[in-house]
Design a protein around this motif. Sequence first.
Motif, PDB file in Angstrom:
ATOM      1  N   SER A 191       0.699  -1.357   0.124  1.00 34.07           N
ATOM      2  CA  SER A 191       0.014   0.052  -0.075  1.00 34.07           C
ATOM      3  C   SER A 191       0.843   1.165  -0.008  1.00 34.07           C
ATOM      4  CB  SER A 191      -0.978  -0.031   1.177  1.00 34.07           C
ATOM      5  OG  SER A 191      -1.334   1.195   1.422  1.00 34.07           O
ATOM      6  N   ASN A 237      -1.870   0.027   6.669  1.00 32.91           N
ATOM      7  CA  ASN A 237      -3.228   0.253   6.045  1.00 32.91           C
ATOM      8  C   ASN A 237      -4.252  -0.797   6.215  1.00 32.91           C
ATOM      9  OD1 ASN A 237      -4.891   2.318   4.557  1.00 32.91           O
ATOM     10  ND2 ASN A 237      -4.841   1.092   2.951  1.00 32.91           N
ATOM     11  N   ASN A 243      -8.385   0.326  -2.566  1.00 33.16           N
ATOM     12  CA  ASN A 243      -7.429   0.515  -1.351  1.00 33.16           C
ATOM     13  C   ASN A 243      -8.028   0.155   0.107  1.00 33.16           C
ATOM     14  OD1 ASN A 243      -4.810   0.293  -1.916  1.00 33.16           O
ATOM     15  ND2 ASN A 243      -4.654   2.667  -2.215  1.00 33.16           N
ATOM     16  N   SER A 244      -9.515   0.061  -0.127  1.00 35.55           N
ATOM     17  CA  SER A 244     -10.204   0.491   1.318  1.00 35.55           C
ATOM     18  C   SER A 244     -11.309  -0.302   1.414  1.00 35.55           C
ATOM     19  CB  SER A 244     -10.590   2.050   1.440  1.00 35.55           C
ATOM     20  OG  SER A 244     -11.239   2.045   2.832  1.00 35.55           O
ATOM     21  N   ASN A 255       0.017   3.871  -5.736  1.00 39.37           N
ATOM     22  CA  ASN A 255       0.986   2.914  -5.759  1.00 39.37           C
ATOM     23  C   ASN A 255       2.179   3.125  -6.396  1.00 39.37           C
ATOM     24  OD1 ASN A 255      -0.417   1.232  -4.082  1.00 39.37           O
ATOM     25  ND2 ASN A 255      -1.209  -0.157  -5.564  1.00 39.37           N
TER      26      ASN A 255
END
Lengths: 381, 111
Positions: free
Chosen positions: A38, A43, A280-281, B2
């Motif tokens: 990440s 995270n 990402n979440s 990223n």
Amino acid sequence: MAVKNKADVIIVGAGIIGCAVAYYLTKKGKSVIVLEASDNIGNGGSSRNGGGVRQSGRDPRELPLAMYGIEKLWPGLSDELGVDCEYHKEGNLRLGKTEKHLEILQGLTERAKACGLDVRMIDAKEVKQINPHLSDEVIGASWCPTDGHANPMVTTLAFYRKARMQGARFITGEPVKRLRKVKGRLREVLTESGDVYEGDFVLVAAGYASRKILGTVGVDVPMHVELMECLVTEAEPPMFNQMLGTAEADFYGHQSDHGSFVFGGSSGLELNNKDEGAKNSPGNAAITAPCICRGIMKYFPELADAKIVRTWAGYIDICQDGVPVLGFVDDIPGLVVACAFSGHGFGIAPAVGEQLAMLITEGKTSVDISGLRYGRFQAKI
Amino acid sequence: MNQIVDRSRDIGEFVPQPDDDMLVCRCEEVTKGEIRKAVHDGMWTITEIRRYLRTGMGLCQGQTCARLVKGIVARELGISPAQLEPATARSPMRPIEMKVLGKEEVSDTWQ
Ligand SMILES: Cc1cc2nc3c(=O)[nH]c(=O)nc-3n(C[C@H](O)[C@H](O)[C@H](O)COP(=O)(O)OP(=O)(O)OC[C@H]3O[C@@H](n4cnc5c(N)ncnc54)[C@H](O)[C@@H]3O)c2cc1C
């Protein structure tokens, strides 16, 4: 390959486990590179958990680590890391409302007592003395005075900060693709970007993603992933400092130093829940936060007017038998595993970090973690 | 997104500035100096800053200070603010009482 990508130990994953091991290793003078997929340190579950630092309710195989961390490491951690981790060792109440609940609590209590933990059953009156805000429906609880809670986001970043100060090199946005043995020993870590890192030891601490990474050298940890959710209220006047849980495990939580209440819980449909998250979440399932609210209000009628300001979700890596997989792997010298924390890796993280650093540098641990070794899994017949 | 970032890159020493006492996040009372120090502590993303200092975690959820924080962090790192991802917005977007959130309609699918 460039020498700059060499270190004594390469760590895969900058969650609290990777950061803690990096801290204890650099404290012993080892060189460390930590690779994190990440853009953000910590995270994963490490920044998304409920902050419980508990021993009660833990499996006897994991309990020694939990007890050791709470006795030896947590109390001095903020001073050691130079950041206030908001640790409170003011007890855990696991609450019951029915006779059946009390039976469950009794069972958990007996098992923990047998391992030498100070935990006991208390009646409604004593519960009220400890926490006067609880509903009159609570008829009893198990009480472990040495349990507590801390701030998971800050603790994770505090380990990172200090490890970095001690020279650990953290590289974010660098997902690991696979591991490679050289002459029978695990030495190399290959990333998606094509970089190669080399170390005398490789620690894989990448949460559920560890399964795929370890699979590249034939190691398979039997675990699955589940979405867990939390919510936080606006700051309220101080009410209590204990950690709380219930016999039914419908919610758990605490009041933070900031005044907000952090509660976690589940809808019971986690195995098949919809992850409504974005890149990402992981995202909350719409049904869960309301369910957690109903659970809380049954125990804390006063909190009905408290306002929720945020909700979030995180993944937990649940092991087949409910306890982590830690340590060396037979047949693959150089490999160290730390995953499958099964939803309780935060409280034991300092102990895991210290003990794995010891394992890597001295070849042994001072706390018995043999029940958590990779080699324990076997088919039933 | 990223992007590979080596957190050991040298960003120089923390140098005190005259307006370090300025309040940036009013809800959680975080100053400019605290944000700048956090960058030197290794907090290089908006998400890390937020988790470390609570900026944008208060009642307004960062609606007032998000841009300011971004500017301060970017300057300290010597990069453009556009290179910093904003923090994730979280539901509910406005604070909501537990008794209200707990009373949602149960849809047929889950009955
Ligand atoms: C909602 C919730 C509540 C919880 N409550 C508690 C609690 O009260 N008490 C408690 O003790 N525990 C709790 N837990 C569990 C606890 O958060 C975890 O066990 C702990 O954080 C595990 O830390 P970790 O470092 O192993 O994993 P993580 O924090 O998940 O870190 C793994 C890291 O590896 C990285 N990674 C993944 N793939 C790759 C790759 N290919 N290459 C490089 N890096 C990679 C990830 O990005 C991540 O940063 C809870 C968890 C959740 C989700």
